[in-house]
Design a protein around this motif. Structure first.
Motif, PDB file in Angstrom:
ATOM      1  N   UNK A  72       0.815  -1.203   0.091  1.00 47.28           N
ATOM      2  CA  UNK A  72      -0.068   0.065   0.072  1.00 47.28           C
ATOM      3  C   UNK A  72       0.794   1.078  -0.063  1.00 47.28           C
ATOM      4  N   UNK A  73       1.788   1.197   0.916  1.00 45.22           N
ATOM      5  CA  UNK A  73       2.600   2.487   1.068  1.00 45.22           C
ATOM      6  C   UNK A  73       3.511   2.883  -0.356  1.00 45.22           C
ATOM      7  N   UNK A  91       2.860   6.217  -2.893  1.00 45.52           N
ATOM      8  CA  UNK A  91       3.656   7.119  -2.734  1.00 45.52           C
ATOM      9  C   UNK A  91       3.647   8.327  -3.695  1.00 45.52           C
ATOM     10  N   UNK A 112      -0.095  10.425  -2.886  1.00 45.20           N
ATOM     11  CA  UNK A 112      -0.677  10.504  -1.611  1.00 45.20           C
ATOM     12  C   UNK A 112      -1.655  11.641  -1.437  1.00 45.20           C
ATOM     13  N   UNK A 113      -1.498  12.884  -2.138  1.00 45.49           N
ATOM     14  CA  UNK A 113      -2.525  14.067  -2.250  1.00 45.49           C
ATOM     15  C   UNK A 113      -3.790  13.714  -2.516  1.00 45.49           C
ATOM     16  N   UNK A 133      -5.731  12.511   0.752  1.00 48.75           N
ATOM     17  CA  UNK A 133      -5.280  13.033   2.135  1.00 48.75           C
ATOM     18  C   UNK A 133      -6.214  14.411   1.964  1.00 48.75           C
ATOM     19  N   UNK A 183      -3.066  17.671   3.917  1.00 47.35           N
ATOM     20  CA  UNK A 183      -1.755  16.835   4.603  1.00 47.35           C
ATOM     21  C   UNK A 183      -2.034  15.877   5.378  1.00 47.35           C
ATOM     22  N   UNK A 184      -3.143  15.442   6.016  1.00 47.50           N
ATOM     23  CA  UNK A 184      -3.374  14.269   6.602  1.00 47.50           C
ATOM     24  C   UNK A 184      -4.099  13.138   5.906  1.00 47.50           C
ATOM     25  N   UNK A 185      -3.357  11.789   6.000  1.00 47.17           N
ATOM     26  CA  UNK A 185      -3.753  10.837   5.335  1.00 47.17           C
ATOM     27  C   UNK A 185      -5.304  10.200   5.544  1.00 47.17           C
ATOM     28  N   UNK A 210      -6.785   7.044   5.438  1.00 44.90           N
ATOM     29  CA  UNK A 210      -6.649   5.607   5.197  1.00 44.90           C
ATOM     30  C   UNK A 210      -7.372   4.930   4.649  1.00 44.90           C
ATOM     31  N   UNK A 231      -7.096   5.525   0.771  1.00 45.14           N
ATOM     32  CA  UNK A 231      -5.745   4.778   0.467  1.00 45.14           C
ATOM     33  C   UNK A 231      -6.182   3.353   0.378  1.00 45.14           C
TER      34      UNK A 231
END
Lengths: 529, 330
Positions: free
Chosen positions: A356-357, A361, A364-365, A368, A371-373, A375, A378
């Motif tokens: 996932x990460x 990568x 991410x924007x 989020x 600026x906070x994810x 999840x 995602x």
């Protein structure tokens, strides 16, 4: 030259060698008989199994089946010290020397002449001078540092070093890639002299003319099997080429009907300080453009410059008819360019990162807020991509190191599929990928193009380009020398354009290029971990 | 492929190893508590445990938060102590000449930030390795302090003349809880969100895991790593000011004592994660463990040097244990 005495001393006989990586057979029962005192050539395409075979001889890989017979003894596996003890020495295409050691230190590393427990530097230096003079007629100061030598000189040092050990079989893997004609001639003379003195040489090269000049016999590998062993002087080169090529690979590609849309990427008179100049081309929506060329041809640098990895000195790049500045990958990504790099482990996936990460990568924007994810968003996206890519992974949270090479490559693709890009650049997209994953990667590339993306594939696998691309640009010495329609071009025409052999033999004196791309060494070594 | 995954990386087995890893740190806690409880009378009293938190834990914890970020990004910051010292010097210097308290705080933080800015420009700007870059800022800032403090003379403040805010920060309480606890808690929550819940935190980990991948994924690598060192310096500034209000003085070199501690704590904390990733929670547990050991040994009556030996051995033992465990797991 008697060729049928494989049982005498220092000959080598390999039979039925099998090596599997992740269920894919890199070697599928290879036999190889090398008669003592001969130069034996080994040719084959990328992935044919040459490097795997060599690595088994070096004791780096252990075969799953088969035997290696040397000096009358039969071994089912080797290890590096044993290979050295048997007198097998290897010259790899990469120069494996320490730049801060002197010439003499490198030549005698681990086998220094000694007085008691002290190294006898004087004798070491004297011996080094003699050895270099004898083998290559080279006059280099033994106190010079390796880092100060030219590529060719370093190569010579490596070969001399191998010859100074008790060598009965010398294996050379693309040794001339960095040499100029004079040095190649000298190398050949030396090898022939050594052969006449009883040395056995295994010689791997993509230059068939070298094989013709140097080798007494040549074995052709294809798909992990030795398809033939012939005498190159009595065999036309075209016959050897057709033995190397596996026509079936074309079945991997699905034919697609192309409807080209608007231009996505326009490159105008792009130039680089020293790698390429005057490059112009366009890729339209739905089009797959193939680019190829030897190392040093500028193809790689040109593609890198489109992702901000190389600085251009002149020219314009337009995405969707708007000029973009590309001085760093971050800018390229914002200009909707995606890039699947050649070196997966250095640039593609972080092995300790989860699936996932890795996959999010570059996007991410989109998952989020301030600026906070988020999840959940995602996870949903990654689940979707895993299904789309038919990715084999224990879970989203499994570190990518647990995945096979092919699945790791799918993760890299997933990273770029997770954001909408206009242009997808694929740099050697199937290096080190097994055949199953390869087919799926080709399918995905086709699908992407079908959805209107523009795709640029840089590859040294010519059959891959012929099968995948609509058009192919061939780079040679910093220029686009040919543009081929992939549906009408054939492998031989493409190969001659790539090697600059439009009319027969290439001029070795001018060749400053490197064939490293054309060997499968990288692929095999990646496939293991 | 599938078989390779299940045999070598059986999820069930992984879970077990992770459980053991997690508990290696907890087991360390239990062991230390038990041993000190028996050997050091007065260790397991409420007053003592509160004093551990106040005297040993808070400052190291604050500095460690920055260090966690730095190590997550694959770097190291040797200048944490000197950033704290510079902050302390600027802060105490202004308070001692009766400048407004707020101005002194700003000056202290700016002093620390200047150390961070130098680190950031060396590391992200001209790409010097973090070890060398922060080592050189460590030397430079130590010398700057000596120049500015008359060859390294401490500055003591005279009680009674200090602003009220000064006492409040040092000894004040809110609902019976000391101010410093609030500060640690708030900073820990902020850093936890930064590192574990934000895009930036993911980029930081990517930088630490494989900088090439970060660069090729379009992450702005330079600004990410610059921000990491600036945030580290910022918390060092906070710690430097808190140290100053606690001892009511500027004492040269007092911050440097925290350097190895904080690095040790971050690495102890990495044992919580299966891939050895730093985390805010892990770091705080690491600092707590080290604080407890220090306090307990002090109560037993060991001298300072033996405390250092014991701390070193403890860090070594936990890392060796978790190292062998993770090797087994892979």
């Amino acid at each position: 030259m008697p060729l049928d005495t494989a049982t005498t001393v220092s000959g080598l006989a390999v039979s039925g060698l099998v090596k599997e990586f992740d269920g894919i057979r890199a070697l599928n029962g290879v036999n190889l008989e090398v008669a003592p005192g001969t130069v034996h050539g080994l040719v084959g395409q990328n992935g044919a199994g040459k490097s795997t075979l060599i690595k088994i001889l070096a004791g780096i890989y252990q075969p799953d089946a088969g035997t290696i017979r040397m000096n009358g003894a039969i071994h089912s596996r080797l290890n590096p010290p044993l290979a050295e003890k048997l007198g097998i020495q290897f010259i790899h295409q990469e120069r494996l020397l320490v730049p801060t050691l002197t010439v003499a230190e490198s030549l005698y590393l681990g086998a220094e002449p000694r007085v008691g427990s002290w190294i006898n530097r004087r004798s070491m230096n004297e011996q080094a001078v003699t050895a270099l003079q004898d083998y290559f007629g080279l006059a280099i100061s033994p106190n010079k540092l390796i880092g100060e030598l030219s590529a060719a000189q370093q190569q010579t040092i490596q070969i001399t070093r191998a010859l100074l050990r008790k060598t009965s079989i010398l294996v050379l893997d693309e040794p001339t890639a960095t040499l100029v004609k004079r040095e190649v001639d000298l190398l050949f003379q030396t090898l022939q002299r050594l052969r006449d003195d009883g040395l056995t040489v295994i010689y791997i090269s993509h230059y068939l003319n070298e094989i013709e000049t140097l080798c007494d016999r040549v074995t052709v590998l294809r798909n992990g099997v030795d398809v033939a062993t012939v005498e190159p002087r009595q065999t036309p080169m075209s016959a050897i080429v057709s033995l190397m090529i596996d026509r079936n690979i074309e079945d991997l590609f699905q034919k697609r009907s192309v409807t080209l849309g608007e231009p996505v990427l326009e490159v105008r008179e792009l130039a680089h300080r020293n790698a390429f100049a005057d490059v112009s081309f366009t890729i339209r929506q739905g089009e797959i453009l193939g680019i190829t060329g030897l190392i040093g041809s500028g193809a790689k640098e040109m593609v890198h410059s489109l992702f901000g990895l190389e600085r251009i000195s002149k020219g314009q790049v337009l995405i969707d008819r708007r000029e973009v500045r590309l001085s760093a990958p971050s800018q390229a990504v914002r200009s909707r360019i995606a890039y699947v790099p050649e070196h997966r482990r250095e640039h593609g996936v972080a092995l300790s990162f989860s699936v996932r990460e890795n996959m999010t990568l570059a996007s991410l924007r989109e998952h989020s807020k301030a600026g906070i994810l988020i999840e959940r968003s995602e996870r949903r996206k990654v689940a979707e991509l895993i299904a789309k890519l038919s990715l084999l992974a224990p879970s989203q949270d499994a570190p990518v190191r647990q995945l096979s090479g092919g699945n790791q490559q799918k993760v890299v693709l997933g990273k770029w599929l997770s954001r909408e890009s206009a242009l997808y650049i694929l740099d050697e997209p199937t290096v080190g990928v097994d055949i199953g994953a390869k087919t799926e990667i080709y399918r995905l590339i086709g699908e992407l193009a079908g959805q209107g993306a523009a795709i640029l594939v840089l590859s040294s696998d010519l059959l891959e380009l012929l099968g995948l691309a609509d058009r192919i640009l061939v780079f040679f010495r910093g220029k686009v020398v040919r543009e081929l329609d992939a549906s009408t071009a054939d492998h031989d025409a493409l190969l001659s354009a790539v090697t600059g052999v439009n009319d027969q033999k290439p001029d070795r004196a001018q060749k400053s290029t490197d064939y490293a791309d054309y060997t499968d060494l990288v692929g095999q070594s990646r496939r293991v971990g | 492929m599938a078989s390779a995954i299940t045999s070598a990386h059986d999820p069930a087995r992984r879970r077990v190893t992770r459980w053991i890893l997690r508990n290696s740190l907890l087991a360390g806690f239990v062991l230390v508590f038990a041993a000190l409880g028996v050997a050091a009378p007065g260790f397991l009293t409420w007053n003592n445990l509160v004093s551990v938190i106040l005297n040993e834990f808070t400052l190291a914890a604050i500095i460690s938060l920055g260090m966690t970020l730095v190590i997550s990004a694959g770097g190291i910051d040797l200048s944490v102590g000197s950033a704290a010292d510079i902050a302390s010097l600027a802060f105490i210097g202004l308070v001692s000449v009766h400048q407004p308290f707020r101005l002194a705080v700003i000056a202290g933080l700016s002093g620390a930030l200047s150390v961070g800015a130098v680190n950031a420009s060396l590391i992200a700007g001209i790409r010097i390795s973090p070890l060398l870059a922060t080592l050189s800022t460590l030397f430079i800032s130590t010398s700057v302090q000596q120049l500015a403090s008359n060859g390294g003379q401490p500055i003591y403040l005279i009680s009674g003349t200090l602003p009220e805010a000064f006492y409040f920060l040092g000894r004040g309480q809110l609902f019976g809880v000391p101010m410093q606890i609030y500060i640690v808690t708030v900073l820990a929550i902020i850093f936890s969100i930064i590192l574990h819940k934000s895009n930036f935190g993911r980029y930081v980990f990517a930088l630490g895991a494989q900088p090439g991948v970060a660069w090729y994924s379009g992450i702005r690598v330079s600004s990410t790593s610059a921000l990491v060192y600036i945030l580290s310096a910022l918390v060092c500034g906070v710690a430097g000011i808190l140290l100053s209000v606690t001892v009511k003085a500027y004492v040269p070199q007092s911050g440097n004592a925290y350097l190895l501690w904080t690095i040790g704590a971050v690495f102890i904390g990495t044992t919580l994660h299966s891939e050895g990733r730093p985390s805010v929670a892990g770091t705080l547990l690491g600092v707590l463990l080290l604080s407890i050991v220090r306090n307990g040994l002090l109560l037993i009556g060991w001298n300072f040097y033996w405390q250092q030996v014991a701390t070193g051995l403890l860090i070594f033992a936990i890392l060796a244990f978790s190292g062998s465990r993770s090797r087994e797991a892979s």
